[in-house]
Design an enzyme around this catalytic site. Structure first.
Site, PDB file in Angstrom:
ATOM      1  N   TYR A  36     -15.974   2.326   1.128  1.00 53.60           N
ATOM      2  CA  TYR A  36     -14.922   1.356   0.804  1.00 53.60           C
ATOM      3  C   TYR A  36     -14.092   1.995  -0.597  1.00 53.60           C
ATOM      4  CZ  TYR A  36     -16.817  -2.136   3.793  1.00 53.60           C
ATOM      5  OH  TYR A  36     -17.551  -2.754   4.843  1.00 53.60           O
ATOM      6  N   ASN A  41      -9.143  -7.021  -2.252  1.00 52.80           N
ATOM      7  CA  ASN A  41      -8.710  -8.146  -2.865  1.00 52.80           C
ATOM      8  C   ASN A  41      -9.711  -9.167  -3.188  1.00 52.80           C
ATOM      9  OD1 ASN A  41      -7.672 -10.876  -3.004  1.00 52.80           O
ATOM     10  ND2 ASN A  41      -5.726 -10.260  -2.171  1.00 52.80           N
ATOM     11  N   TRP A  42     -10.609  -9.876  -2.189  1.00 50.15           N
ATOM     12  CA  TRP A  42     -11.596 -10.775  -2.759  1.00 50.15           C
ATOM     13  C   TRP A  42     -12.875 -10.168  -3.304  1.00 50.15           C
ATOM     14  CZ3 TRP A  42     -14.376 -14.289   1.304  1.00 50.15           C
ATOM     15  CH2 TRP A  42     -14.753 -13.726   2.363  1.00 50.15           C
ATOM     16  N   ASP A  43     -12.976  -8.764  -2.926  1.00 51.45           N
ATOM     17  CA  ASP A  43     -14.073  -8.108  -3.884  1.00 51.45           C
ATOM     18  C   ASP A  43     -13.824  -8.055  -5.346  1.00 51.45           C
ATOM     19  OD1 ASP A  43     -13.938  -6.942  -0.896  1.00 51.45           O
ATOM     20  OD2 ASP A  43     -15.774  -6.225  -1.421  1.00 51.45           O
ATOM     21  N   TYR A  88     -12.107   6.809   4.311  1.00 45.98           N
ATOM     22  CA  TYR A  88     -12.101   5.619   4.717  1.00 45.98           C
ATOM     23  C   TYR A  88     -10.848   5.759   5.653  1.00 45.98           C
ATOM     24  CZ  TYR A  88     -11.160   0.413   5.640  1.00 45.98           C
ATOM     25  OH  TYR A  88     -11.204  -0.696   6.043  1.00 45.98           O
ATOM     26  N   GLN A 108      -6.063 -11.211   2.024  1.00 44.12           N
ATOM     27  CA  GLN A 108      -7.614 -11.878   1.981  1.00 44.12           C
ATOM     28  C   GLN A 108      -7.510 -13.111   1.575  1.00 44.12           C
ATOM     29  OE1 GLN A 108     -10.067  -8.558   0.618  1.00 44.12           O
ATOM     30  NE2 GLN A 108     -10.915  -8.313   2.507  1.00 44.12           N
ATOM     31  N   GLY A 168     -11.558 -11.436   6.072  1.00 46.82           N
ATOM     32  CA  GLY A 168     -12.530 -10.645   5.405  1.00 46.82           C
ATOM     33  C   GLY A 168     -13.995 -10.911   6.032  1.00 46.82           C
ATOM     34  N   ASP A 170     -14.777  -9.759   9.242  1.00 42.63           N
ATOM     35  CA  ASP A 170     -14.004  -9.201  10.430  1.00 42.63           C
ATOM     36  C   ASP A 170     -14.453  -9.226  11.607  1.00 42.63           C
ATOM     37  OD1 ASP A 170     -13.358  -7.974   7.740  1.00 42.63           O
ATOM     38  OD2 ASP A 170     -13.708  -5.864   8.249  1.00 42.63           O
ATOM     39  N   GLU A 400     -24.466  -4.568   0.466  1.00 38.77           N
ATOM     40  CA  GLU A 400     -23.298  -5.169   0.945  1.00 38.77           C
ATOM     41  C   GLU A 400     -23.699  -6.742   1.392  1.00 38.77           C
ATOM     42  OE1 GLU A 400     -21.130  -2.755   3.716  1.00 38.77           O
ATOM     43  OE2 GLU A 400     -19.648  -4.113   4.014  1.00 38.77           O
TER      44      GLU A 400
HETATM   45  C1  2M8 Z   1     -15.218  -5.203   4.986  1.00 38.04           C
HETATM   46  O1  2M8 Z   1     -13.785  -5.202   5.584  1.00 38.04           O
HETATM   47  C2  2M8 Z   1     -13.242  -3.904   5.563  1.00 38.04           C
HETATM   48  C3  2M8 Z   1     -11.817  -4.176   6.258  1.00 38.04           C
HETATM   49  O2  2M8 Z   1     -11.149  -4.840   5.043  1.00 38.04           O
HETATM   50  C4  2M8 Z   1     -14.086  -2.973   6.647  1.00 38.04           C
HETATM   51  O3  2M8 Z   1     -15.223  -3.199   7.211  1.00 38.04           O
HETATM   52  O4  2M8 Z   1     -13.582  -1.612   6.659  1.00 38.04           O
HETATM   53  C5  2M8 Z   1     -15.417  -7.208   4.840  1.00 38.04           C
HETATM   54  O5  2M8 Z   1     -16.519  -7.232   4.671  1.00 38.04           O
HETATM   55  C6  2M8 Z   1     -14.313  -7.460   3.845  1.00 38.04           C
HETATM   56  O6  2M8 Z   1     -14.630  -8.789   3.626  1.00 38.04           O
HETATM   57  C7  2M8 Z   1     -14.695  -6.758   2.627  1.00 38.04           C
HETATM   58  O7  2M8 Z   1     -13.627  -7.246   1.755  1.00 38.04           O
HETATM   59  C8  2M8 Z   1     -14.377  -5.405   2.735  1.00 38.04           C
HETATM   60  C9  2M8 Z   1     -14.672  -4.539   1.666  1.00 38.04           C
HETATM   61  O8  2M8 Z   1     -16.033  -5.056   0.895  1.00 38.04           O
HETATM   62  O9  2M8 Z   1     -15.289  -4.627   3.769  1.00 38.04           O
END
Ligand code: 2M8
Length: 427
Positions: A36, A41-43, A88, A108, A168, A170, A400
């Site tokens: 990632y 956003n919420w992270d 990504y 998010q 979030g 997914d 994670e």
């Molecule tokens: C995960 O989501 C992303 C897409 O947004 C992915 O899997 O590619 C989820 O766990 C999401 O809640 C989280 O914000 C993100 C980054 O940690 O990963």
């Protein structure tokens, strides 16, 4: 002389701080490198809490960098592409948004307002104050107005989500049914997530095909909120989103009150909260004795039993008659399980203890549930969840998420929001 336990805790704190520093790309923190590589956003909201105890200025930067990507409409996007990366998929070319900074076109869960209230309340240096703090609060007001106006234009009291990525959570089994109504995308693509993480821990291709159909759909609709509301094949009253928004609005209004901001906008937000309080009962199911999301296209509840169904506790949306029933369910869920709280109930037919949002444990969800439990005076359950969360850190570190049965790493390592929860909540 320091005891062994103190030394261990001290080294855990240092390791968590190092995780945030290593993931810091200057003003924003990536969830983890490779898997990632952008700002989520919420992270970022959760991560700001982690910076707070050791670098308050940096905590506020996490907030202001995220808000720098706010759309004119008020939406705060789900991912901000501050700088390019090819590790990504899907990146900005697929989303097709042309903003500065570049971003995705969805959002998010809006936990940011609750976090800002905490930063303001607990910050010892008041590292953000005066004009700069007012700017942040105005941005949050615009964001929350956007939520209600564009995601609940019919004043039902329950906002909608257009994509499992918005939740979030997914690949939660809650989305299986509504996602079936979404066509599969017709073009071929190469996923990057499964080059970092074993495919057994990630969503299936059929889910990605539909996730990408929706991304295309938003682009074809020119990102128009009204058109998307009318025609989006996936439109869900997501109980976690609704709960986090409700708590966020409550916290935002409390902050506004402290800062002497009271006007037609804040009154309107308070009015919207009452609509949610009146409508939330629609998401309660008498047999499962918990809350569920609802597919607004079919009108049916998403019956999978997931930890999202506990989040109305965080929002104060659980009635006094529902409370003992919900707590009873939670006690049963926790009973004889070494780790807590699995994202899907272990007795649910869709439970998979290692697959992402279908079983593994997420510490920021635990934190929100524990906060809600404390608000309702359920201290022993709150403490149980807190202890179980702490145990996971000692068993396998800053991952994670965690395998629901063994506590082993699930998903990426050196993960920012888990380190943040350790620093703010657990250590
Ligand atoms: C995960 O989501 C992303 C897409 O947004 C992915 O899997 O590619 C989820 O766990 C999401 O809640 C989280 O914000 C993100 C980054 O940690 O990963």
């Amino acid at each position: 002389m320091t005891s062994g336990a103190d030394t261990t805790t001290q080294s855990m704190i240092e390791q968590a701080q190092k995780t945030l520093r290593d993931n810091d790309l200057g003003g924003y923190t990536v969830p983890t490198h490779g898997l990632y590589p952008f700002q989520w956003n919420w992270d970022s909201a959760i991560v700001a809490l982690g910076w707070l105890p050791f670098d308050e200025t940096r905590a506020w930067e996490e907030v202001t960098s995220l808000l720098s990507a706010q759309w004119k409409s008020g939406m705060v996007p789900h991912v901000v592409f501050h700088r390019p990366s090819d590790t990504y998929f899907p990146g900005p070319d697929i989303w097709g948004v042309q903003n500065t900074p570049d971003s995705t076109s969805i959002t998010q869960p809006p936990v940011l307002a609750s976090v800002v209230k905490l930063l303001h309340q607990h910050g010892r240096e008041q590292a953000l104050s005066g004009e700069a703090l007012h700017t942040v609060v105005q941005q949050l007001i615009r964001s929350h107005l956007w939520w209600y106006n564009s995601r609940d234009p019919e004043n039902t009291g329950l906002v909608v989500s257009y994509h499992p990525w918005e939740s979030g959570m997914d690949n939660s089994p809650a989305w299986d049914e509504p996602l079936r109504a979404v066509p599969k995308v017709q073009w071929s693509y190469t996923r990057r997530d499964t080059s970092h993480i074993d495919a057994s821990e990630r969503p299936h291709k059929e889910e990605y095909d539909r996730f990408l159909y929706l991304v295309d759909f938003f682009r074809k609709m020119n990102f128009d909120d009204t058109l998307i509301y009318q025609d989006c094949p996936y439109r869900v009253n997501d109980v976690s989103m609704i709960s986090i928004l409700h708590r966020g609005t409550r916290d935002l209004l409390a902050l506004c009150h402290d800062l002497g901001i009271e006007n037609a906008q804040t009154q309107y937000l308070a009015h919207r909260m009452t609509l949610t309080e009146e409508a939330i009962g629609e998401l309660w199911h008498a047999d499962t004795r918990m809350f569920h999301s609802k597919d607004t296209r079919s009108g049916k509840l998403c019956m999978a039993r997931t930890s999202a169904g506990m989040l109305p506790l965080f929002a104060g949306l659980v009635s006094h008659t529902q409370l003992p029933l919900l707590i009873n369910e939670l006690d049963h869920w926790l009973k004889n399980r070494p780790f807590a709280l699995s994202s899907t109930h272990p007795e649910d037919p869709n439970y998979e203890p290692q697959r992402y949002w279908r079983g593994p444990i997420w510490l920021h969800i635990n934190w929100m549930i524990a906060e809600g439990l404390l608000d309702y005076g359920c201290t022993s359950q709150a403490e149980r969840i807190k202890e179980a969360s702490r145990d996971l850190l000692y068993v396998s570190g800053y991952n994670e998420s965690f395998h629901a049965q063994t506590g082993a790493r699930s998903g990426g390592a050196d993960f920012s929001w888990t380190a943040a929860m350790a620093l703010y909540w657990l250590l």
